[in-house]
Design a protein around this motif. Structure first.
Motif, PDB file in Angstrom:
ATOM      1  N   PRO A 116       3.227   5.711 -17.018  1.00  0.00           N
ATOM      2  CA  PRO A 116       4.311   6.073 -17.960  1.00  0.00           C
ATOM      3  C   PRO A 116       5.590   6.514 -17.245  1.00  0.00           C
ATOM      4  CG  PRO A 116       2.232   7.010 -18.695  1.00  0.00           C
ATOM      5  CD  PRO A 116       1.987   6.472 -17.324  1.00  0.00           C
ATOM      6  N   ASP A 117       5.446   7.218 -16.112  1.00  0.00           N
ATOM      7  CA  ASP A 117       6.633   7.644 -15.353  1.00  0.00           C
ATOM      8  C   ASP A 117       7.354   6.443 -14.760  1.00  0.00           C
ATOM      9  OD1 ASP A 117       5.816  10.168 -15.980  1.00  0.00           O
ATOM     10  OD2 ASP A 117       5.231  10.746 -13.948  1.00  0.00           O
ATOM     11  N   ILE A 118       6.576   5.480 -14.245  1.00  0.00           N
ATOM     12  CA  ILE A 118       7.167   4.263 -13.682  1.00  0.00           C
ATOM     13  C   ILE A 118       7.889   3.480 -14.771  1.00  0.00           C
ATOM     14  CG2 ILE A 118       6.657   2.041 -12.568  1.00  0.00           C
ATOM     15  CD1 ILE A 118       4.213   3.411 -11.281  1.00  0.00           C
ATOM     16  N   ALA A 119       7.254   3.372 -15.950  1.00  0.00           N
ATOM     17  CA  ALA A 119       7.852   2.630 -17.068  1.00  0.00           C
ATOM     18  C   ALA A 119       9.163   3.270 -17.508  1.00  0.00           C
ATOM     19  CB  ALA A 119       6.875   2.567 -18.241  1.00  0.00           C
ATOM     20  N   ARG A 173       0.858  -1.182   0.000  1.00  0.00           N
ATOM     21  CA  ARG A 173       0.000   0.000   0.000  1.00  0.00           C
ATOM     22  C   ARG A 173       0.897   1.235   0.000  1.00  0.00           C
ATOM     23  NH1 ARG A 173      -5.262  -0.832   3.975  1.00  0.00           N
ATOM     24  NH2 ARG A 173      -6.240  -2.524   2.795  1.00  0.00           N
ATOM     25  N   LEU A 174       1.033   1.830  -1.171  1.00  0.00           N
ATOM     26  CA  LEU A 174       1.928   2.971  -1.303  1.00  0.00           C
ATOM     27  C   LEU A 174       1.340   4.209  -0.646  1.00  0.00           C
ATOM     28  CD1 LEU A 174       2.918   2.675  -5.083  1.00  0.00           C
ATOM     29  CD2 LEU A 174       4.280   1.941  -3.128  1.00  0.00           C
ATOM     30  N   LYS A 224       4.305  -1.248  -7.408  1.00  0.00           N
ATOM     31  CA  LYS A 224       3.509  -2.019  -6.447  1.00  0.00           C
ATOM     32  C   LYS A 224       3.835  -3.516  -6.502  1.00  0.00           C
ATOM     33  CE  LYS A 224      -0.472   1.109  -6.731  1.00  0.00           C
ATOM     34  NZ  LYS A 224      -1.888   1.232  -7.172  1.00  0.00           N
ATOM     35  N   GLY A 225       4.494  -3.935  -7.582  1.00  0.00           N
ATOM     36  CA  GLY A 225       4.828  -5.345  -7.736  1.00  0.00           C
ATOM     37  C   GLY A 225       5.502  -5.573  -9.073  1.00  0.00           C
ATOM     38  N   VAL A 226       6.168  -6.738  -9.207  1.00  0.00           N
ATOM     39  CA  VAL A 226       6.861  -7.090 -10.449  1.00  0.00           C
ATOM     40  C   VAL A 226       6.437  -8.480 -10.894  1.00  0.00           C
ATOM     41  CG1 VAL A 226       9.091  -7.479 -11.571  1.00  0.00           C
ATOM     42  CG2 VAL A 226       8.870  -5.677  -9.848  1.00  0.00           C
ATOM     43  N   GLN A 232       2.814   7.473  -5.022  1.00  0.00           N
ATOM     44  CA  GLN A 232       2.022   7.006  -6.155  1.00  0.00           C
ATOM     45  C   GLN A 232       2.335   7.858  -7.388  1.00  0.00           C
ATOM     46  OE1 GLN A 232      -2.102   6.507  -5.200  1.00  0.00           O
ATOM     47  NE2 GLN A 232      -1.672   5.495  -3.247  1.00  0.00           N
ATOM     48  N   ARG A 233       2.503   7.161  -8.546  1.00  0.00           N
ATOM     49  CA  ARG A 233       2.920   7.849  -9.774  1.00  0.00           C
ATOM     50  C   ARG A 233       2.191   7.279 -10.976  1.00  0.00           C
ATOM     51  NH1 ARG A 233       8.855   6.858 -10.668  1.00  0.00           N
ATOM     52  NH2 ARG A 233       8.860   8.781 -11.869  1.00  0.00           N
TER      53      ARG A 233
END
Length: 218
Positions: A81-84, A71-72, A137-139, A77-78
């Motif tokens: 596209p920014d995470i990628a 639970r971020l 949040k996960g991979v 939280q983002r």
């Protein structure tokens, strides 16, 4: 003398509280026959893995079910596209010669890794690289290992790795290999030793699956 489940539970809770890198305030610990189940919430995906590592260090633990939910905090939280973008940069940094073989897909904060690798360490390193990306949040690691080595060579390299390891009693572990798949059998004294054997097997070239049937006998 074997530890009781209550003693293991107490030690696991103490180990989690001792780790300054995780927030254990919302983690619940249950133990049955030496198998530890973690439930509750954790503020980052990286901390979820750190909690699991803490549990595996505790004497008497023979298995771990990590059911912690990430639970971020709102500040972490983002947008996907920014995470990628950051995940791709992390792959370039950690795997400068092979990152082109991998593809990153992000949905609702979950990072999926796709592509092919010759070595399992590349698959593992890709996973570790993106694990710490802010907002993750996960991979889901869907990278496939493409075997290019004969089964007998794989078996020989793993057995040699066992003999080199100070943490392993190679005579107690049996190795079977076929078409990139490895089966480990035998007995060890701790979860740590079992994990070391499995890690050594994964480091052999062309290994795409390891079935660990090693039994822990404290």
């Amino acid at each position: 003398m074997m530890k009781t489940d209550d003693e293991i539970k107490r030690d696991v809770e103490a180990e989690l509280r001792w780790d300054p890198d995780i927030d254990a305030s919302n983690i619940a610990v249950n133990v049955k026959s030496g198998v530890v189940t973690l439930t509750g919430f954790i503020p980052s995906y990286l901390q979820k893995f750190e909690a699991e590592k803490d549990v595996k260090r505790v004497q008497g633990v023979v298995g771990v079910a990590n059911d912690l939910e990430v639970r971020l905090p709102s500040v972490d939280q983002r947008p996907d596209p920014d995470i990628a973008r950051d995940a791709v940069e992390a792959l370039k940094t950690q795997l400068p010669y092979s990152y082109q073989n991998f593809k990153v897909v992000v949905r609702d904060g979950w990072i999926t890794l796709e592509g092919e690798a010759e070595w399992n360490y590349q698959k593992e390193k890709a996973d570790m690289a993106v694990r710490g990306v802010k907002g993750c949040k996960g991979v889901i690691n869907s990278i496939k290992i493409t075997p290019k080595v004969a089964a007998q060579e794989v078996k020989r390299k793993i057995e040699e790795a066992f003999l080199r390891s100070a943490e392993l009693d190679a005579k107690r572990i049996e190795v079977e290999a076929s078409d990139g798949e490895v089966v480990l059998k035998g007995t060890v004294h701790s979860w740590f030793e079992r994990e070391q054997a499995e890690r050594a097997a994964w480091q052999a070239p062309g290994v795409r699956k390891v079935e660990d049937r090693i039994v822990i006998q404290p």
